[in-house]
Design an enzyme around this catalytic site. Structure first.
Site, PDB file in Angstrom:
ATOM      1  N   SER A   1     -10.809  10.537   8.779  1.00 33.92           N
ATOM      2  CA  SER A   1     -10.177   9.311   8.273  1.00 33.92           C
ATOM      3  C   SER A   1      -9.140   8.766   9.252  1.00 33.92           C
ATOM      4  O   SER A   1      -8.174   8.121   8.851  1.00 33.92           O
ATOM      5  CB  SER A   1      -9.512   9.597   6.925  1.00 33.92           C
ATOM      6  OG  SER A   1      -8.493  10.574   7.084  1.00 33.92           O
TER       7      SER A   1
ATOM      8  N   ASN B   1      -2.231  17.466   0.327  1.00 30.70           N
ATOM      9  CA  ASN B   1      -2.334  16.665  -0.900  1.00 30.70           C
ATOM     10  C   ASN B   1      -1.035  15.943  -1.231  1.00 30.70           C
ATOM     11  O   ASN B   1      -1.049  14.773  -1.607  1.00 30.70           O
ATOM     12  CB  ASN B   1      -2.753  17.555  -2.080  1.00 30.70           C
ATOM     13  CG  ASN B   1      -4.122  18.172  -1.839  1.00 30.70           C
ATOM     14  OD1 ASN B   1      -4.801  17.817  -0.881  1.00 30.70           O
ATOM     15  ND2 ASN B   1      -4.519  19.099  -2.691  1.00 30.70           N
TER      16      ASN B   1
ATOM     17  N   HIS C   1      -9.477 -29.596 -19.801  1.00 24.44           N
ATOM     18  CA  HIS C   1     -10.940 -29.672 -19.592  1.00 24.44           C
ATOM     19  C   HIS C   1     -11.288 -30.540 -18.383  1.00 24.44           C
ATOM     20  O   HIS C   1     -12.366 -31.130 -18.336  1.00 24.44           O
ATOM     21  CB  HIS C   1     -11.659 -30.236 -20.821  1.00 24.44           C
ATOM     22  CG  HIS C   1     -11.248 -29.615 -22.116  1.00 24.44           C
ATOM     23  ND1 HIS C   1     -11.925 -28.547 -22.669  1.00 24.44           N
ATOM     24  CD2 HIS C   1     -10.216 -29.878 -22.958  1.00 24.44           C
ATOM     25  CE1 HIS C   1     -11.337 -28.202 -23.806  1.00 24.44           C
ATOM     26  NE2 HIS C   1     -10.284 -28.989 -24.000  1.00 24.44           N
TER      27      HIS C   1
ATOM     28  N   SER D   1     -15.534 -31.030  10.910  1.00 20.36           N
ATOM     29  CA  SER D   1     -16.924 -30.613  10.770  1.00 20.36           C
ATOM     30  C   SER D   1     -17.578 -30.591  12.143  1.00 20.36           C
ATOM     31  O   SER D   1     -17.193 -31.351  13.028  1.00 20.36           O
ATOM     32  CB  SER D   1     -17.648 -31.600   9.850  1.00 20.36           C
ATOM     33  OG  SER D   1     -19.028 -31.617  10.123  1.00 20.36           O
TER      34      SER D   1
ATOM     35  N   LYS E   1     -15.004 -35.948   8.897  1.00 18.12           N
ATOM     36  CA  LYS E   1     -14.540 -34.971   7.915  1.00 18.12           C
ATOM     37  C   LYS E   1     -13.185 -34.353   8.226  1.00 18.12           C
ATOM     38  O   LYS E   1     -12.820 -34.145   9.367  1.00 18.12           O
ATOM     39  CB  LYS E   1     -15.557 -33.813   7.797  1.00 18.12           C
ATOM     40  CG  LYS E   1     -16.874 -34.159   7.154  1.00 18.12           C
ATOM     41  CD  LYS E   1     -16.782 -34.556   5.673  1.00 18.12           C
ATOM     42  CE  LYS E   1     -16.394 -33.409   4.774  1.00 18.12           C
ATOM     43  NZ  LYS E   1     -17.498 -32.473   4.586  1.00 18.12           N
TER      44      LYS E   1
ATOM     45  N   GLU F   1      -9.626 -23.335   0.592  1.00 23.06           N
ATOM     46  CA  GLU F   1     -10.913 -22.803   0.132  1.00 23.06           C
ATOM     47  C   GLU F   1     -11.044 -21.309   0.437  1.00 23.06           C
ATOM     48  O   GLU F   1     -11.522 -20.529  -0.390  1.00 23.06           O
ATOM     49  CB  GLU F   1     -12.064 -23.560   0.808  1.00 23.06           C
ATOM     50  CG  GLU F   1     -12.211 -24.973   0.313  1.00 23.06           C
ATOM     51  CD  GLU F   1     -13.313 -25.707   1.061  1.00 23.06           C
ATOM     52  OE1 GLU F   1     -14.240 -26.184   0.401  1.00 23.06           O
ATOM     53  OE2 GLU F   1     -13.254 -25.787   2.299  1.00 23.06           O
TER      54      GLU F   1
ATOM     55  N   TYR G   1      -6.466  17.116  -6.932  1.00 28.41           N
ATOM     56  CA  TYR G   1      -6.978  16.437  -5.743  1.00 28.41           C
ATOM     57  C   TYR G   1      -8.477  16.639  -5.584  1.00 28.41           C
ATOM     58  O   TYR G   1      -8.998  17.733  -5.797  1.00 28.41           O
ATOM     59  CB  TYR G   1      -6.266  16.928  -4.473  1.00 28.41           C
ATOM     60  CG  TYR G   1      -6.778  16.188  -3.255  1.00 28.41           C
ATOM     61  CD1 TYR G   1      -6.288  14.923  -2.930  1.00 28.41           C
ATOM     62  CD2 TYR G   1      -7.798  16.719  -2.466  1.00 28.41           C
ATOM     63  CE1 TYR G   1      -6.785  14.217  -1.848  1.00 28.41           C
ATOM     64  CE2 TYR G   1      -8.309  16.025  -1.384  1.00 28.41           C
ATOM     65  CZ  TYR G   1      -7.799  14.766  -1.076  1.00 28.41           C
ATOM     66  OH  TYR G   1      -8.303  14.058  -0.013  1.00 28.41           O
TER      67      TYR G   1
ATOM     68  N   GLN H   1      -9.603  10.246  -0.912  1.00 28.32           N
ATOM     69  CA  GLN H   1      -9.400   9.697   0.431  1.00 28.32           C
ATOM     70  C   GLN H   1      -9.807   8.218   0.456  1.00 28.32           C
ATOM     71  O   GLN H   1      -9.344   7.460   1.300  1.00 28.32           O
ATOM     72  CB  GLN H   1     -10.224  10.497   1.445  1.00 28.32           C
ATOM     73  CG  GLN H   1     -10.081  10.016   2.867  1.00 28.32           C
ATOM     74  CD  GLN H   1     -10.616  11.021   3.869  1.00 28.32           C
ATOM     75  OE1 GLN H   1     -10.067  12.096   4.049  1.00 28.32           O
ATOM     76  NE2 GLN H   1     -11.729  10.692   4.494  1.00 28.32           N
TER      77      GLN H   1
ATOM     78  N   LYS I   1      -7.264   4.602   0.098  1.00 30.57           N
ATOM     79  CA  LYS I   1      -6.479   3.805   1.033  1.00 30.57           C
ATOM     80  C   LYS I   1      -7.160   2.526   1.551  1.00 30.57           C
ATOM     81  O   LYS I   1      -6.508   1.472   1.594  1.00 30.57           O
ATOM     82  CB  LYS I   1      -5.998   4.687   2.185  1.00 30.57           C
ATOM     83  CG  LYS I   1      -4.892   5.667   1.735  1.00 30.57           C
ATOM     84  CD  LYS I   1      -4.488   6.670   2.773  1.00 30.57           C
ATOM     85  CE  LYS I   1      -5.411   7.850   2.916  1.00 30.57           C
ATOM     86  NZ  LYS I   1      -5.708   8.606   1.678  1.00 30.57           N
TER      87      LYS I   1
HETATM   88  N1  ARG Z   1      -7.361  12.549   4.357  1.00 29.43           N
HETATM   89  C1  ARG Z   1      -7.064  13.102   3.087  1.00 29.43           C
HETATM   90  C2  ARG Z   1      -6.873  11.990   2.055  1.00 29.43           C
HETATM   91  O1  ARG Z   1      -6.623  10.920   2.432  1.00 29.43           O
HETATM   92  C3  ARG Z   1      -5.826  13.922   3.166  1.00 29.43           C
HETATM   93  C4  ARG Z   1      -5.719  14.955   2.116  1.00 29.43           C
HETATM   94  C5  ARG Z   1      -6.723  16.030   2.374  1.00 29.43           C
HETATM   95  N2  ARG Z   1      -6.590  17.073   1.440  1.00 29.43           N
HETATM   96  C6  ARG Z   1      -7.528  17.981   1.271  1.00 29.43           C
HETATM   97  N3  ARG Z   1      -7.347  18.906   0.375  1.00 29.43           N
HETATM   98  N4  ARG Z   1      -8.646  17.970   1.963  1.00 29.43           N
HETATM   99  O2  ARG Z   1      -6.968  12.201   0.887  1.00 29.43           O
END
Ligand code: ARG
Length: 497
Positions: free
Chosen positions: A22, A110, A156, A277, A283, A290, A317, A322, A325
Site C-alpha cells: 500500500s 493496527n 417545480h 467549444s 459557445k 458542470e 482489524y 486497508q 484510505k
Molecule cells: N497497511 C495496513 C492498513 O492500511 C496497515 C495495517 C496492517 N496491519 C496488519 N495487521 N496487517 O490497514
C-alpha cells in the site's frame, strides 16, 4: 527479511506481494508516521519500557528518515509493504536492529496506521472547512449586495413567487453553514488517540496513553482497544459530511448552470471560469459548475465504497480495512478545489438584475400576494380568495393577458363581486411590494435577509475561530514534540515530562 520471517519458511509470492502493498496510498502518511513514532518512543522511555539511550538512537534515526525522505533518498519501496515497515527498515539500516527493533514495543501496525490516518485526516478537514468558509462568505456577500435585487422564486421549476437574489444566496449560505458544522463534528471523532490499543487487546507494558494524546495534539484517548482497531466510523462520518456537502454544492452548481443559459439569463459567468467549444465558435460553457455537479457523484461513491467495505466485518482489524484510505484521499482531493472554484465562479459572475426583475414579475408570479390581499382587505377565507385569483388568472390566460393589465384584472375581480382600486391593485401586484411584505421570520423581505445574513456571518466567524484554535493546538503539539526531541538529542533527559 520480512517482519514475520521467524514464523515463515517461504518468501511471499511476488504477485501476492504486489497485491498486498500500500505504499502509493501510504505516501501521504510519512510525516505522520514519523511523528507518531517519535511520540511513541518518547512515551516508552518516559515509562521506563526502553532506555534513554534507546530513545536517543530512535529519535536520531527517525530524524534521519524525515530528512532522507525530504531529500528523496528514502523512498517507500513496494517490497516493504507499507509506510510502517518501510520506516522500520530504514531505521534498521541506519541505527541498527538493536535499537530499531525496540520501537515496535507495545505497538501494532493496527493502532499505528490509525494514528497516522487521524493525524492526516484532521488537517484535511480543517483545510476543507477553510475552503467552505470562502464559499459561504461569497454567498453572504451576495446576500448583502442583493438583499433587494428581485428574482423569480421557483417550485417545480415553475414560477412561484418573487424573491430576492440575496434571499437565494443566503439560503445556500444557511445550508452550507450546516455542512460546516458537520465537518466540525466529524473532527471531534477523528481527533481521538488510537495509539496504545496495540493489536486489539491493549498490552502488558505500562503505557501512558494520555502522554501520547497530549504530544500528538489529540483531544482525548479513544479507549477501548478492540473498538479502536476495528472501527472506521471516524472516516465514515467524515465522508458522509463530504458527500452531503458535495450534494449541496451540486445543487448550487446546477442552478448556476441553468441561470447562465440564454433562456434564463440570470447571470453571465466570467470567461476565466468557463470554456469554449472545439467546433461551435459562439459557445461559452459553464464547465466548472458542470464538473462540480458531476464530481458530487464521485464523492458519494467514496462514502458508499467505505461503507460497503465495513459492512459485515467482525470487530477487530482485518486487511479489508486497508481499503479505507483510497476513498478518503480521493474525496479530500476533490472537495476543497471544488469549493474554491465554485466560490470564484460566483464571485466573478455578472448579475443581470433587469432580467431577474423581469422574470420576478412575469408569469403571474405575484398572484399569491393578490390572494393574501383579498383575505386581509376583504375578509375572505383564504380558500375563497385563492379561487377568485385562480379564476382571474385563468381568464387572463384565455385572453392572452397578464397581471400587468391592471384595468382588466380589476374588471375580472369586480365580476366576482370584489371592488379593488386600481392604485391598491398596482401596489399589491408590484413584486417589490410583494418581497418587502414577506417580513415573517425567515422570509424574503430585504430586512429579514440582512438580519439572517448577519446572523450567519456571526456563526461562521465562530467556526473560523474554532478552526484557528484547532490549528494552533496541532502546531503547539508539533512544536512540543520537536523541543523534546531536540533536548533528548542534546543529551538531556525526560524530567520535564
Ligand atoms: N497497511 C495496513 C492498513 O492500511 C496497515 C495495517 C496492517 N496491519 C496488519 N495487521 N496487517 O490497514
Amino acid at each position: 527479511m520480512k517482519l514475520w520471517s521467524g514464523r515463515f519458511g517461504k518468501e511471499t509470492d511476488a504477485a501476492a506481494q504486489a497485491y498486498l502493498e500500500s505504499t502509493a496510498v501510504d505516501e501521504r502518511l510519512v510525516a505522520e508516521d514519523l511523528w507518531g513514532s517519535q511520540v511513541h518512543a518518547i512515551m516508552l522511555a518516559r515509562q521506563g519500557i526502553i532506555s534513554l539511550d534507546d530513545l536517543r538512537a530512535l529519535l536520531r534515526g527517525l530524524g534521519q528518515a524525515g530528512a532522507a525522505y525530504a531529500a528523496g533518498t528514502f523512498v517507500l519501496q513496494p517490497e516493504h509493504e507499507d509506510v510502517h515497515t518501510s520506516v522500520e527498515h530504514f531505521l534498521t539500516q541506519t541505527i541498527g536492529p538493536e535499537f530499531a527493533g525496540k520501537l515496535h514495543t507495545a505497538r501494532s501496525r493496527n493502532d499505528q496506521v490509525l494514528t497516522d490516518a487521524k493525524l492526516y485526516v484532521r488537517e484535511r478537514i480543517l483545510e476543507t472547512e477553510e475552503a467552505l468558509l470562502g464559499l459561504i462568505h461569497t454567498l453572504l456577500d451576495w446576500a448583502s449586495a442583493h438583499a433587494e435585487t428581485l428574482m423569480p422564486g421557483y417550485t417545480h421549476t415553475q414560477h412561484a413567487q418573487p424573491i430576492t437574489l440575496g434571499f437565494w444566496a443566503s439560503g445556500y449560505a444557511s445550508l452550507f453553514t450546516r455542512d460546516l458544522r458537520r465537518l466540525r463534528q466529524a473532527y471531534e471523532i477523528v481527533n481521538t488517540n488510537p495509539l496504545g490499543a496495540c493489536a486489539l487487546a491493549g498490552t502488558s507494558f505500562p503505557l501512558d496513553r494520555h502522554l501520547t494524546t497530549e504530544l500528538l495534539g489529540f483531544d482525548r484517548v479513544h479507549e477501548h482497544a478492540l473498538d479502536v482497531v476495528g472501527s472506521r466510523d471516524f472516516l465514515a462520518e467524515t465522508l458522509a459530511a463530504l458527500a452531503l456537502l458535495l450534494t449541496h454544492l451540486s445543487q448550487l452548481a446546477a442552478e448556476i448552470v441553468w441561470g447562465s443559459t440564454y433562456e434564463f439569463g440570470f447571470w453571465e459567468l466570467d470567461e476565466a471560469y468557463t470554456t469554449g467549444s472545439s467546433i461551435m465558435p459562439q459557445k461559452k460553457n459553464p464547465d466548472v459548475a458542470e464538473l462540480t455537479r458531476g464530481r458530487a457523484g464521485r464523492v458519494i461513491g467514496c462514502l458508499v465504497q467505505l461503507l460497503v467495505t465495513l459492512k459485515g466485518l467482525p470487530l477487530g482489524y482485518h486487511r479489508d480495512l486497508q481499503e479505507d484510505k483510497p476513498p478518503v484521499w480521493e474525496a479530500f482531493d476533490l472537495v476543497p478545489p471544488a469549493l474554491t472554484v465554485m466560490a470564484r465562479t460566483l464571485a466573478t459572475a455578472t448579475v443581470h438584475t433587469e432580467r431577474l426583475a423581469e422574470l420576478a414579475d412575469a408569469n403571474f408570479a405575484p398572484a399569491t400576494e393578490l390572494a393574501n390581499y383579498l383575505v386581509r382587505e376583504h375578509g375572505l377565507p383564504f380558500r375563497r380568495s385563492y379561487e377568485i385569483v385562480g379564476r382571474t388568472v385563468r381568464e387572463l390566460i384565455a385572453e392572452s393577458k397578464t397581471l400587468k393589465e391592471i384595468g382588466r384584472v380589476r374588471e375580472l375581480l369586480a365580476d366576482q363581486g370584489l371592488a379593488v382600486s386600481e392604485e391598491n391593485l398596482r401596489q399589491v401586484l408590484d413584486p417589490v411590494h410583494c418581497v418587502a411584505a414577506y417580513t415573517s421570520l425567515g422570509g424574503t423581505a430585504p430586512a429579514e435577509v440582512r438580519r439572517m445574513a448577519a446572523a450567519l456571518r456571526e456563526q461562521v466567524e465562530g467556526h473560523a475561530a474554532t478552526i484557528t484554535a484547532r490549528r494552533e493546538r496541532i502546531a503547539q503539539a508539533r512544536e512540543r514534540t520537536r523541543q523534546i526531541v531536540e533536548r533528548v538529542l542534546n543529551g538531556e533527559g525526560l524530567e520535564e515530562l
